[in-house]
Design an enzyme around this catalytic site. Structure first.
Site, PDB file in Angstrom:
ATOM      1  N   CYS A  46       0.949  -1.415  -0.057  1.00 49.07           N
ATOM      2  CA  CYS A  46       0.041   0.076   0.060  1.00 49.07           C
ATOM      3  C   CYS A  46       1.137   1.279   0.021  1.00 49.07           C
ATOM      4  O   CYS A  46       0.783   2.285  -0.653  1.00 49.07           O
ATOM      5  CB  CYS A  46      -0.983  -0.117   1.138  1.00 49.07           C
ATOM      6  SG  CYS A  46      -1.777   1.396   1.325  1.00 49.07           S
ATOM      7  N   CYS A  51      -1.665   1.717  -3.056  1.00 50.09           N
ATOM      8  CA  CYS A  51      -2.551   2.821  -3.144  1.00 50.09           C
ATOM      9  C   CYS A  51      -1.974   4.067  -2.931  1.00 50.09           C
ATOM     10  O   CYS A  51      -2.388   4.983  -3.396  1.00 50.09           O
ATOM     11  CB  CYS A  51      -3.432   2.677  -1.372  1.00 50.09           C
ATOM     12  SG  CYS A  51      -3.453   0.867  -1.049  1.00 50.09           S
ATOM     13  N   LYS A  54      -0.226   5.332  -6.153  1.00 49.15           N
ATOM     14  CA  LYS A  54      -0.938   5.135  -7.276  1.00 49.15           C
ATOM     15  C   LYS A  54      -1.851   6.678  -7.006  1.00 49.15           C
ATOM     16  O   LYS A  54      -2.188   7.160  -8.154  1.00 49.15           O
ATOM     17  CB  LYS A  54      -1.841   3.863  -7.150  1.00 49.15           C
ATOM     18  CG  LYS A  54      -2.933   3.674  -8.157  1.00 49.15           C
ATOM     19  CD  LYS A  54      -4.231   4.430  -7.696  1.00 49.15           C
ATOM     20  CE  LYS A  54      -4.891   4.142  -6.355  1.00 49.15           C
ATOM     21  NZ  LYS A  54      -5.281   2.828  -5.976  1.00 49.15           N
ATOM     22  N   TYR A 185      -8.759  -3.867 -11.170  1.00 48.90           N
ATOM     23  CA  TYR A 185      -8.525  -2.480 -10.501  1.00 48.90           C
ATOM     24  C   TYR A 185      -7.340  -1.733 -11.082  1.00 48.90           C
ATOM     25  O   TYR A 185      -7.258  -0.444 -11.554  1.00 48.90           O
ATOM     26  CB  TYR A 185      -8.174  -2.749  -8.975  1.00 48.90           C
ATOM     27  CG  TYR A 185      -9.397  -2.829  -7.983  1.00 48.90           C
ATOM     28  CD1 TYR A 185      -9.708  -4.165  -7.970  1.00 48.90           C
ATOM     29  CD2 TYR A 185      -9.788  -1.600  -7.289  1.00 48.90           C
ATOM     30  CE1 TYR A 185     -11.083  -4.249  -7.031  1.00 48.90           C
ATOM     31  CE2 TYR A 185     -10.867  -1.788  -6.600  1.00 48.90           C
ATOM     32  CZ  TYR A 185     -11.502  -2.976  -6.345  1.00 48.90           C
ATOM     33  OH  TYR A 185     -12.584  -3.355  -5.241  1.00 48.90           O
ATOM     34  N   GLU A 189      -7.216   1.511 -13.445  1.00 49.16           N
ATOM     35  CA  GLU A 189      -6.474   2.677 -12.877  1.00 49.16           C
ATOM     36  C   GLU A 189      -5.473   3.075 -13.666  1.00 49.16           C
ATOM     37  O   GLU A 189      -5.124   4.415 -13.840  1.00 49.16           O
ATOM     38  CB  GLU A 189      -6.121   2.369 -11.285  1.00 49.16           C
ATOM     39  CG  GLU A 189      -7.234   2.329 -10.431  1.00 49.16           C
ATOM     40  CD  GLU A 189      -6.885   1.866  -8.833  1.00 49.16           C
ATOM     41  OE1 GLU A 189      -5.721   1.545  -8.546  1.00 49.16           O
ATOM     42  OE2 GLU A 189      -7.725   2.199  -8.103  1.00 49.16           O
ATOM     43  N   HIS A 444     -26.844  21.380  -0.858  1.00 48.31           N
ATOM     44  CA  HIS A 444     -27.059  22.018  -2.498  1.00 48.31           C
ATOM     45  C   HIS A 444     -26.155  23.093  -2.706  1.00 48.31           C
ATOM     46  O   HIS A 444     -25.742  24.050  -1.761  1.00 48.31           O
ATOM     47  CB  HIS A 444     -28.419  22.636  -2.649  1.00 48.31           C
ATOM     48  CG  HIS A 444     -28.707  22.954  -3.862  1.00 48.31           C
ATOM     49  ND1 HIS A 444     -28.886  21.948  -5.119  1.00 48.31           N
ATOM     50  CD2 HIS A 444     -29.128  24.298  -4.580  1.00 48.31           C
ATOM     51  CE1 HIS A 444     -29.049  22.653  -6.515  1.00 48.31           C
ATOM     52  NE2 HIS A 444     -29.066  24.010  -5.698  1.00 48.31           N
ATOM     53  N   GLU A 449     -25.780  15.135  -3.294  1.00 49.82           N
ATOM     54  CA  GLU A 449     -27.239  15.164  -3.054  1.00 49.82           C
ATOM     55  C   GLU A 449     -28.101  14.363  -3.872  1.00 49.82           C
ATOM     56  O   GLU A 449     -29.314  14.074  -3.487  1.00 49.82           O
ATOM     57  CB  GLU A 449     -27.551  16.853  -3.201  1.00 49.82           C
ATOM     58  CG  GLU A 449     -27.777  17.337  -4.336  1.00 49.82           C
ATOM     59  CD  GLU A 449     -28.046  18.924  -4.583  1.00 49.82           C
ATOM     60  OE1 GLU A 449     -29.189  19.108  -3.811  1.00 49.82           O
ATOM     61  OE2 GLU A 449     -27.696  19.654  -5.345  1.00 49.82           O
TER      62      GLU A 449
HETATM   63  P1  NDP Z   1      -7.671  -8.141 -10.397  1.00 44.83           P
HETATM   64  O1  NDP Z   1      -7.575  -9.484  -9.928  1.00 44.83           O
HETATM   65  O2  NDP Z   1      -8.488  -7.115  -9.866  1.00 44.83           O
HETATM   66  O3  NDP Z   1      -7.685  -8.363 -11.994  1.00 44.83           O
HETATM   67  C1  NDP Z   1      -6.995  -9.125 -12.631  1.00 44.83           C
HETATM   68  C2  NDP Z   1      -7.277  -8.955 -14.098  1.00 44.83           C
HETATM   69  O4  NDP Z   1      -6.338  -9.841 -14.769  1.00 44.83           O
HETATM   70  C3  NDP Z   1      -8.563  -9.593 -14.409  1.00 44.83           C
HETATM   71  O5  NDP Z   1      -9.395  -8.389 -15.395  1.00 44.83           O
HETATM   72  C4  NDP Z   1      -8.380 -10.962 -15.069  1.00 44.83           C
HETATM   73  O6  NDP Z   1      -9.305 -11.376 -16.040  1.00 44.83           O
HETATM   74  C5  NDP Z   1      -6.858 -10.402 -15.865  1.00 44.83           C
HETATM   75  N1  NDP Z   1      -6.261 -11.752 -15.762  1.00 44.83           N
HETATM   76  C6  NDP Z   1      -5.951 -12.862 -15.138  1.00 44.83           C
HETATM   77  N2  NDP Z   1      -5.201 -13.929 -15.635  1.00 44.83           N
HETATM   78  C7  NDP Z   1      -5.124 -13.339 -17.061  1.00 44.83           C
HETATM   79  C8  NDP Z   1      -4.307 -14.084 -17.979  1.00 44.83           C
HETATM   80  N3  NDP Z   1      -3.882 -15.182 -18.079  1.00 44.83           N
HETATM   81  N4  NDP Z   1      -4.412 -13.266 -19.411  1.00 44.83           N
HETATM   82  C9  NDP Z   1      -5.046 -12.093 -19.481  1.00 44.83           C
HETATM   83  N5  NDP Z   1      -5.584 -11.476 -18.231  1.00 44.83           N
HETATM   84  C10 NDP Z   1      -5.888 -12.070 -17.038  1.00 44.83           C
HETATM   85  O7  NDP Z   1      -6.092  -7.703  -9.904  1.00 44.83           O
HETATM   86  P2  NDP Z   1      -5.262  -6.416 -10.073  1.00 44.83           P
HETATM   87  O8  NDP Z   1      -4.004  -6.812 -10.520  1.00 44.83           O
HETATM   88  O9  NDP Z   1      -5.791  -5.358 -10.872  1.00 44.83           O
HETATM   89  O10 NDP Z   1      -5.258  -6.192  -8.501  1.00 44.83           O
HETATM   90  C11 NDP Z   1      -4.934  -7.064  -7.535  1.00 44.83           C
HETATM   91  C12 NDP Z   1      -5.961  -6.622  -6.340  1.00 44.83           C
HETATM   92  O11 NDP Z   1      -5.325  -5.455  -5.650  1.00 44.83           O
HETATM   93  C13 NDP Z   1      -7.274  -6.114  -6.515  1.00 44.83           C
HETATM   94  O12 NDP Z   1      -8.309  -7.394  -6.772  1.00 44.83           O
HETATM   95  C14 NDP Z   1      -7.737  -5.447  -5.613  1.00 44.83           C
HETATM   96  O13 NDP Z   1      -8.475  -5.964  -4.591  1.00 44.83           O
HETATM   97  C15 NDP Z   1      -6.518  -4.590  -5.025  1.00 44.83           C
HETATM   98  N6  NDP Z   1      -6.398  -3.322  -5.255  1.00 44.83           N
HETATM   99  C16 NDP Z   1      -7.159  -2.214  -5.021  1.00 44.83           C
HETATM  100  C17 NDP Z   1      -7.290  -1.170  -5.284  1.00 44.83           C
HETATM  101  C18 NDP Z   1      -8.049  -0.074  -4.797  1.00 44.83           C
HETATM  102  O14 NDP Z   1      -8.532  -0.258  -3.619  1.00 44.83           O
HETATM  103  N7  NDP Z   1      -8.510   1.098  -5.632  1.00 44.83           N
HETATM  104  C19 NDP Z   1      -6.285  -0.649  -6.397  1.00 44.83           C
HETATM  105  C20 NDP Z   1      -5.203  -1.709  -6.927  1.00 44.83           C
HETATM  106  C21 NDP Z   1      -5.479  -2.834  -6.698  1.00 44.83           C
HETATM  107  P3  NDP Z   1     -10.620 -11.847 -15.574  1.00 44.83           P
HETATM  108  O15 NDP Z   1     -11.599 -10.606 -15.253  1.00 44.83           O
HETATM  109  O16 NDP Z   1     -11.017 -12.239 -16.905  1.00 44.83           O
HETATM  110  O17 NDP Z   1     -10.525 -12.664 -14.599  1.00 44.83           O
END
Ligand code: NDP
Length: 460
Positions: A46, A51, A54, A185, A189, A444, A449
């Site tokens: 984080c 976080c 980012k 995410y 982002e 307002h 709101e």
């Molecule tokens: P996520 O699990 O959110 O997303 C991973 C993405 O990668 C998904 O869209 C998935 O596809 C895709 N993917 C997985 N395997 C493959 C593959 N073999 N080929 C192509 N695409 C693939 O992970 P992130 O890395 O984005 O983030 C990790 C975690 O960190 C998040 O889940 C969240 O909990 C946390 N986070 C929170 C934030 C916040 O609170 N603002 C900001 C950043 C991270 P599919 O959807 O089809 O499974």
């Protein structure tokens, strides 16, 4: 409290991220003799590669729109605004160093001993600590594994040219053309961040529509808004291979398309960071989802070894790890039995442009769970944009259980959605009804709101 004579410590935490640090500090404050082992940076993902940096980069990206918006309010920049990556990157690094220092002082001031070493579990009460001086051992009544997650990248030819989310923050040069793989995410982002900072940006996602765990209307709306801002979205596509082309890369997609870019980020999820920890030797295995199974007291199969945060089931979010740390300390060091955490109303935000903020059930989730629902949804152009000329729109949505009138989900895509949904999350967690929302007087003129003036039923 003095450590049992058999043990040097009451509590030994492995990993100084959000969950580990909070557990160590709270246990020490409760009188336990505590140490925390960390061989990398203090503050974990984080603070260092998640976080915090980012959000700083997301602020930087927002200035792009702000400069454009200013003209309609009478502001003229005497020269076109330019962006310097090195300034942002280095200021970010200084800020993180400052935060690392704060973490160190917080631990020291609560009496937590900081062990700058790589830790490995030897048995249910002993860890080996490895550093440049060799190996030493420490014994504790309870050991907490709080090592979080680590970015995972799928295999494809040229994978070594892809950055992961730990590396993307510190690029030497700014990528004029940026590509991100993933639809979660981090992908969404960073697509917004580099697009806002001025890169030609491509997001590649293997499914029909990104952010698959979110409300469908939110996902559609975000797609439209991100495309309006210039992000090139390629759905139903994946990376087949990456080839170098001088200092840039040719990214071959499964669709046959080839994109030439200066940097590729693989944001394809994270896996438990447990390599070399020695969990297997103790019989602690990951479950089918790659998580460490724990009971409600955060005990693994070996009761003196605890785990929390991204290593265990539940959303991978800093505030969740922190909440779990407080529970864990209540159970193990205060003899208290706190009410279980409510994971169904954990609010979350995606800091894309515009932001997404959400709490509770999606419309689709509510339809599956409840007999009948009511959906109140509105889309509008914020007042600010009457003069700014920006075409950005806002979505606000409430999902209501028809039988009880309880608001079971609130969703927003728009400026400051995370800030607004944080307040709404209290109401949703408290189980307030749509009537409670309606009886609340608005502020307002604000966008927020709208959440208390949504009177027209959109659909059942
Ligand atoms: P996520 O699990 O959110 O997303 C991973 C993405 O990668 C998904 O869209 C998935 O596809 C895709 N993917 C997985 N395997 C493959 C593959 N073999 N080929 C192509 N695409 C693939 O992970 P992130 O890395 O984005 O983030 C990790 C975690 O960190 C998040 O889940 C969240 O909990 C946390 N986070 C929170 C934030 C916040 O609170 N603002 C900001 C950043 C991270 P599919 O959807 O089809 O499974």
């Amino acid at each position: 409290m003095v450590a049992d004579s058999d043990y040097e410590y009451d509590f030994l935490v492995i990993g100084a991220g959000s969950g580990g640090v909070r557990a160590a500090r709270m246990a020490a404050a409760a009188g336990a003799k505590v140490a925390i082992a960390e061989d990398r940076y203090l503050g974990g993902t984080c603070v260092n590669v998640g976080c915090v940096p980012k959000k700083l980069y997301a602020y930087a990206a927002h200035f792009h729109d702000s400069f454009d918006d200013a003209a309609g309010f009478g502001w003229q920049l005497s020269e076109p605004a330019t962006f310097d990556w090195a300034t942002l990157r280095d200021n970010k690094t200084s800020e993180i160093k400052r935060l690392n220092g704060i973490y160190q002082r917080m631990l020291e001031s609560t009496g937590v001993k900081l062990l700058n070493a790589r830790a490995e579990l030897v048995d249910s009460h002993t860890i080996a600590l490895k550093d440049t001086n060799g190996v030493s051992y420490a014994r504790a009544r309870k050991i907490l594994v709080a090592t979080g997650g680590w970015p995972w990248v799928p295999d494809f030819p040229g994978k070594e040219h892809a950055l992961d989310s730990n590396q993307v923050f510190d690029l030497d040069t700014f990528p004029k053309r940026f590509l991100v793989l993933g639809g979660g995410y981090i992908a969404v982002e960073f697509a917004s961040i580099f697009n806002g900072l001025g890169s030609e940006t491509h997001l590649i996602y293997r499914g029909d529509l990104f952010l698959k765990q979110f409300d469908h209307e939110v996902r559609e709306f975000t797609r439209t808004e991100m495309e309006k801002k210039g992000v090139n979205l390629h759905f139903n596509a994946n990376i087949e291979r990456i080839e170098t082309a001088g200092t840039s890369y040719n990214v071959h997609l499964t669709t046959g398309e080839v994109l030439e870019v200066d940097a590729v980020l693989a944001a394809t999820g994270r896996k438990a960071n447990i390599q070399g920890l020695g969990l297997e030797a103790l019989g602690i295995q990951l479950d089918g989802d790659g998580k460490i199974p724990v009971n409600e007291r955060y005990e693994t199969l070996v009761p003196s070894v605890l785990a929390l945060g991204d290593l265990t089931a539940g959303p991978e979010l800093t505030p969740v790890a922190i909440a779990e740390a407080m529970q864990l300390v209540d159970y193990h060091f205060k003899d208290a039995t706190p009410p279980p955490l409510d994971y169904t109303t954990v609010p979350t935000a995606v800091f894309c442009q515009p932001n997404i903020g959400t709490v509770g059930l999606s419309e689709e989730g509510a339809r599956q769970k409840l007999a009948k629902i009511r959906v109140y949804s509105t889309q509008f152009r914020a007042m600010k944009h009457t003069l700014s000329g920006s075409q950005e729109r806002t979505l606000m949505k409430l999902v209501v259980d028809d039988a009880t009138d309880v608001v079971v989900g609130a969703h927003m895509v728009g400026e400051d959605a995370g800030e607004i949904i944080q307040g709404i999350a209290i109401a949703v967690r408290a189980g307030l009804t749509k009537q409670d929302f309606d009886l609340t007087v608005g502020i307002h003129p604000t966008g927020a709101e709208e959440f208390v003036t949504l009177r027209t039923l959109t659909r059942h």
